[in-house]
Design a protein around this motif. Structure first.
Motif, PDB file in Angstrom:
ATOM      1  N   VAL A   1       0.845  -1.187   0.000  1.00 10.08           N
ATOM      2  CA  VAL A   1       0.000   0.000   0.000  1.00 10.08           C
ATOM      3  C   VAL A   1       0.887   1.247   0.000  1.00 10.08           C
ATOM      4  CG1 VAL A   1      -1.690   1.321   1.356  1.00 10.08           C
ATOM      5  CG2 VAL A   1      -1.857  -1.165   1.238  1.00 10.08           C
ATOM      6  N   THR A   2       0.471   2.272  -0.733  1.00  8.13           N
ATOM      7  CA  THR A   2       1.141   3.570  -0.683  1.00  8.13           C
ATOM      8  C   THR A   2       0.251   4.501   0.124  1.00  8.13           C
ATOM      9  OG1 THR A   2       2.203   3.235  -2.814  1.00  8.13           O
ATOM     10  CG2 THR A   2       2.000   5.504  -2.052  1.00  8.13           C
ATOM     11  N   MET A   3       0.842   5.120   1.135  1.00 11.34           N
ATOM     12  CA  MET A   3       0.060   6.000   1.992  1.00 11.34           C
ATOM     13  C   MET A   3       0.920   7.158   2.476  1.00 11.34           C
ATOM     14  SD  MET A   3      -0.221   3.574   5.361  1.00 11.34           S
ATOM     15  CE  MET A   3      -1.428   4.628   6.095  1.00 11.34           C
ATOM     16  N   TYR A   4       0.271   8.141   3.050  1.00  6.25           N
ATOM     17  CA  TYR A   4       0.942   9.305   3.610  1.00  6.25           C
ATOM     18  C   TYR A   4       0.726   9.291   5.121  1.00  6.25           C
ATOM     19  CZ  TYR A   4       1.067  10.809  -1.212  1.00  6.25           C
ATOM     20  OH  TYR A   4       1.293  10.864  -2.562  1.00  6.25           O
ATOM     21  N   VAL A   5       1.783   9.639   5.860  1.00  6.46           N
ATOM     22  CA  VAL A   5       1.709   9.657   7.320  1.00  6.46           C
ATOM     23  C   VAL A   5       2.255  10.992   7.826  1.00  6.46           C
ATOM     24  CG1 VAL A   5       2.467   8.537   9.454  1.00  6.46           C
ATOM     25  CG2 VAL A   5       2.003   7.144   7.430  1.00  6.46           C
ATOM     26  N   CYS A   6       1.524  11.599   8.749  1.00  6.46           N
ATOM     27  CA  CYS A   6       1.978  12.836   9.370  1.00  6.46           C
ATOM     28  C   CYS A   6       3.000  12.478  10.445  1.00  6.46           C
ATOM     29  CB  CYS A   6       0.807  13.590   9.989  1.00  6.46           C
ATOM     30  SG  CYS A   6       1.315  15.115  10.832  1.00  6.46           S
ATOM     31  N   GLU A   7       4.194  13.023  10.318  1.00  3.88           N
ATOM     32  CA  GLU A   7       5.237  12.705  11.274  1.00  3.88           C
ATOM     33  C   GLU A   7       5.029  13.420  12.610  1.00  3.88           C
ATOM     34  OE1 GLU A   7       8.601  13.514   8.615  1.00  3.88           O
ATOM     35  OE2 GLU A   7       9.003  11.357   8.745  1.00  3.88           O
ATOM     36  N   LYS A   8       4.140  14.413  12.624  1.00  2.00           N
ATOM     37  CA  LYS A   8       3.878  15.143  13.870  1.00  2.00           C
ATOM     38  C   LYS A   8       2.815  14.448  14.721  1.00  2.00           C
ATOM     39  CE  LYS A   8       2.596  19.607  15.776  1.00  2.00           C
ATOM     40  NZ  LYS A   8       2.161  20.967  15.495  1.00  2.00           N
ATOM     41  N   CYS A   9       1.656  14.135  14.111  1.00  2.00           N
ATOM     42  CA  CYS A   9       0.555  13.582  14.910  1.00  2.00           C
ATOM     43  C   CYS A   9       0.215  12.128  14.578  1.00  2.00           C
ATOM     44  CB  CYS A   9      -0.690  14.456  14.770  1.00  2.00           C
ATOM     45  SG  CYS A   9      -1.527  14.330  13.175  1.00  2.00           S
ATOM     46  N   GLY A  10       0.790  11.575  13.489  1.00  2.17           N
ATOM     47  CA  GLY A  10       0.545  10.177  13.142  1.00  2.17           C
ATOM     48  C   GLY A  10      -0.676   9.928  12.275  1.00  2.17           C
ATOM     49  N   GLU A  11      -1.380  10.976  11.890  1.00  2.31           N
ATOM     50  CA  GLU A  11      -2.546  10.831  11.006  1.00  2.31           C
ATOM     51  C   GLU A  11      -2.116  10.125   9.723  1.00  2.31           C
ATOM     52  OE1 GLU A  11      -6.597  11.513   9.894  1.00  2.31           O
ATOM     53  OE2 GLU A  11      -5.617  11.840  11.815  1.00  2.31           O
ATOM     54  N   GLU A  12      -2.961   9.224   9.215  1.00  2.00           N
ATOM     55  CA  GLU A  12      -2.661   8.476   7.990  1.00  2.00           C
ATOM     56  C   GLU A  12      -3.654   8.852   6.907  1.00  2.00           C
ATOM     57  OE1 GLU A  12      -2.913   4.419   9.251  1.00  2.00           O
ATOM     58  OE2 GLU A  12      -0.944   4.474  10.188  1.00  2.00           O
TER      59      GLU A  12
END
Length: 81
Positions: free
Chosen positions: A32-43
Motif C-alpha cells: 500500500v502507498t500512503m501518507y503519514v503525518c510525522e507530527k501527529c501520526g494521522e494516515e
C-alpha cells in the motif's frame, strides 16, 4: 510533485510505499502507498490508491462464491496488491 497536508494538524505528510496495512479490520494489505503525518501520526490513502484497494477486494470477494476460494479466504485474508 504535490504536497499532502495533514487534515488534523496541517503539517506536511511523508509518503510511504510498500506498507502492510490492516484495512477495514478485515484485510491485511501488502504494498500500500500512503501518507503519514510525522507530527501527529494521522494516515491518509489517496483516492486513487483507495480505489485500487477497493477493486482488488471486490474482485476477491466476488470469487468467494466459489466454495474452494471462499474456504481459503475465510482462513487468511492477506492481499498482495
Amino acid at each position: 510533485m504535490s504536497t499532502h497536508k495533514c487534515a488534523a494538524c496541517r503539517c506536511s505528510m511523508k509518503k510511504y510505499s510498500k506498507v502492510n496495512k490492516l484495512f477495514k479490520g478485515k484485510y491485511i494489505l501488502s504494498d500500500v502507498t500512503m501518507y503519514v503525518c510525522e507530527k501527529c501520526g494521522e494516515e491518509y490513502i489517496s483516492d486513487e490508491e483507495y480505489e485500487r484497494i477497493r477493486k482488488k477486494i471486490e474482485e476477491i470477494e466476488s470469487k468467494s462464491r466459489i466454495p474452494a476460494v471462499h474456504e481459503v479466504i475465510a482462513k487468511a485474508r492477506f492481499i498482495v496488491l
